[in-house]
Write a protein that holds these residues in place. Structure first.
Motif, short mmCIF file in Angstrom:
data_model
loop_
_atom_site.label_atom_id
_atom_site.label_comp_id
_atom_site.label_asym_id
_atom_site.label_seq_id
_atom_site.Cartn_x
_atom_site.Cartn_y
_atom_site.Cartn_z
N TYR A 35 -9.72 4.50 3.01
CA TYR A 35 -8.60 5.31 2.95
C TYR A 35 -7.76 5.36 4.17
O TYR A 35 -6.79 5.99 4.16
CB TYR A 35 -8.84 6.96 2.35
CG TYR A 35 -9.87 7.39 3.30
CD1 TYR A 35 -9.99 7.74 4.33
CD2 TYR A 35 -11.58 7.54 2.63
CE1 TYR A 35 -10.93 8.64 4.91
CE2 TYR A 35 -12.38 7.92 3.25
CZ TYR A 35 -12.19 8.48 4.46
OH TYR A 35 -13.27 9.18 5.39
N GLU A 36 -8.35 4.70 5.09
CA GLU A 36 -7.60 4.71 6.41
C GLU A 36 -6.48 3.85 6.52
O GLU A 36 -6.50 2.75 6.91
CB GLU A 36 -8.68 4.68 7.37
CG GLU A 36 -9.66 5.71 7.53
CD GLU A 36 -10.66 5.17 8.26
OE1 GLU A 36 -11.15 4.17 8.62
OE2 GLU A 36 -11.18 6.38 9.11
N LEU A 37 -5.20 4.15 5.70
CA LEU A 37 -4.09 3.19 5.65
C LEU A 37 -3.09 3.93 6.19
O LEU A 37 -2.39 4.75 5.76
CB LEU A 37 -3.87 3.13 4.09
CG LEU A 37 -5.13 2.32 3.28
CD1 LEU A 37 -4.84 2.39 1.96
CD2 LEU A 37 -5.29 0.96 3.75
N SER A 38 -2.79 3.81 7.65
CA SER A 38 -1.49 4.32 8.11
C SER A 38 -0.98 3.11 9.09
O SER A 38 -1.59 2.23 9.57
CB SER A 38 -1.40 5.30 9.06
OG SER A 38 -3.12 5.39 9.49
N PHE A 39 0.43 3.19 8.94
CA PHE A 39 1.26 2.18 9.52
C PHE A 39 2.24 2.58 10.35
O PHE A 39 2.94 3.54 10.08
CB PHE A 39 1.70 1.12 8.39
CG PHE A 39 0.77 0.89 7.21
CD1 PHE A 39 -0.18 -0.26 7.48
CD2 PHE A 39 0.76 1.54 6.08
CE1 PHE A 39 -1.04 -0.41 6.28
CE2 PHE A 39 -0.17 1.71 5.21
CZ PHE A 39 -1.17 0.40 5.07
N THR A 40 2.59 1.71 11.38
CA THR A 40 3.78 2.17 12.18
C THR A 40 5.17 1.39 11.78
O THR A 40 6.22 1.87 12.21
CB THR A 40 3.62 1.88 13.74
OG1 THR A 40 3.30 0.79 13.94
CG2 THR A 40 2.67 2.75 14.19
N ARG A 91 6.80 -0.47 7.89
CA ARG A 91 6.69 -0.83 6.55
C ARG A 91 6.10 -1.76 6.12
O ARG A 91 5.49 -2.32 5.38
CB ARG A 91 7.94 -0.54 6.09
CG ARG A 91 8.28 0.86 5.45
CD ARG A 91 9.43 1.21 5.04
NE ARG A 91 9.69 1.13 3.63
CZ ARG A 91 10.42 1.92 3.03
NH1 ARG A 91 11.41 2.39 3.45
NH2 ARG A 91 10.68 1.41 1.63
N MET A 107 0.80 -1.12 -0.11
CA MET A 107 0.02 0.01 -0.02
C MET A 107 0.69 1.43 0.13
O MET A 107 0.30 2.03 -0.38
CB MET A 107 -0.70 -0.05 1.18
CG MET A 107 -1.95 -0.95 1.18
SD MET A 107 -3.02 -0.61 -0.30
CE MET A 107 -3.88 -2.22 -0.35
N LEU A 108 2.19 1.14 0.39
CA LEU A 108 2.89 2.28 0.46
C LEU A 108 3.77 2.80 -0.99
O LEU A 108 3.91 3.64 -1.30
CB LEU A 108 4.11 2.23 1.35
CG LEU A 108 3.65 2.24 2.99
CD1 LEU A 108 4.76 2.19 3.64
CD2 LEU A 108 3.13 3.86 3.18
#
Lengths: 160, 174
Positions: B126-131, B133, B102-103
């Motif tokens: 659209y809620e795609l955030s990661f701590t 990779r 996704m990145l």
């Protein structure tokens, strides 16, 4: 920090202190006024009245790194910009966090070439990666909430 | 302009404050994001979904045309043979590995256009955030839609020769 080594396990005292400090850190995390490419437009939109990041204690984008807590790397980082970015990061006071906003900052995105740093985590330690090209303002706010969750989980031993 | 002349200073001040006063009576425009979500547009391209047929079989046949079309090289597909005792999709092959970073993905929708079976569709998440990779790599299990009501899960055992076409026969092939 060495507090626990000296005083032993302080139990409820340190947990309450941790909660209080983390509460303070998450409620007033000022980002740096710093945009590199198209993601900066969405970063501005998330500060504007429709999404209004001041609801999260982020009403001030500090143009000076000395007053900023959070660096939002919004956009692609060129090799020429990389030392500048690192210097800005070094000038920020502790505690500091980095959000890598968008694909280009996270891993180079479509720009797989010699001019672009393939992921800003080559130069600064990144806490949260936000996917999107560019991410919606909501996606950035979601990333910031992810960062808040991470900060709330930090303890007295991990504080810098 | 003489700043000590009240006739020259007060009228512009009142005009400005009137604008401020008017906007206090307006309804706030802020969307309270985590609680209230603005609906996305009809053609918004968000996180991918791998679709299923109504009978529960996966639409993806593992042809990797999406990976070929991807300008950011975000998709990795590995196909395996379908057998009648363990069938995932109609036709010969299915995607045994399907990964999207996704990145890397720029949500252009070329994979959607390239797909011959309309298996991959860009949804509205659209809620795609990661701590980290490594969390950004979405596997086949994460991307697949749930089995529709009345369908059976995959893999399943079928009668030999019942699914020999990758794409179901169209009623009106015009």
């Amino acid at each position: 920090m060495g507090v626990e080594q000296k005083l032993g396990n302080m139990g409820v005292v340190t947990t309450t202190l941790e909660q209080m400090v983390n509460w303070g850190r998450t409620r007033a995390m000022w980002p740096m006024l710093f945009g590199l490419a198209c993601c900066a437009i969405e970063m501005m939109a998330s500060q504007a009245s429709d999404y209004d990041m001041s609801r999260f204690g982020m009403e001030l984008m500090r143009p000076s790194p000395r007053q900023a807590d959070l660096m939002i790397v919004a956009g692609r980082v060129t090799r020429k910009m990389a030392p500048v970015l690192r210097r800005l990061y070094d000038q920020m006071p502790e505690p500091k966090w980095v959000v890598s906003m968008g694909d280009c900052a996270s891993c180079g995105g479509v720009f797989n070439n010699y001019a672009i740093v393939q992921g800003v985590d080559e130069i600064v330690p990144v806490d949260v990666y936000v996917a999107g090209c560019p991410p919606r303002p909501e996606a950035l706010i979601h990333g910031i909430m992810t960062l808040h969750e991470k900060v709330k989980g930090e303890g007295i031993k991990t504080w810098a | 302009m003489n700043l000590y002349n009240p006739l020259k200073v007060v009228p512009p001040l009142v005009t400005g404050l009137w604008t401020t006063f008017k906007s206090t009576l307006k309804k706030p425009v802020t969307i309270q994001y985590p609680e209230v979500k603005r609906p996305v547009r009809e053609r918004y391209k968000g996180r991918h979904e791998l679709k299923r047929y109504d009978n529960g079989l996966e639409k993806c046949i593992g042809c990797a045309l999406c990976a070929a079309a991807c300008p950011a090289d975000a998709i990795f597909v590995e196909a395996s043979e379908n057998i009648d005792e363990k069938r995932f999709s109609p036709g010969e092959r299915y995607a045994s590995t399907y990964e999207i970073n996704m990145l890397r993905c720029i949500f252009c929708g070329y994979c959607e256009d390239a797909c011959p079976t309309e298996a991959i569709v860009l949804g509205d998440n659209y809620e795609l955030s990661f701590t980290d990779r490594s969390q950004a790599i979405y596997t086949r299990e994460m991307l697949l839609d749930p089995v529709p009501a009345g369908g059976e899960p995959t893999p399943r055992e079928v009668e030999p020769g019942s699914f020999d076409r990758s794409i179901p026969e169209m009623k009106d092939p015009a």
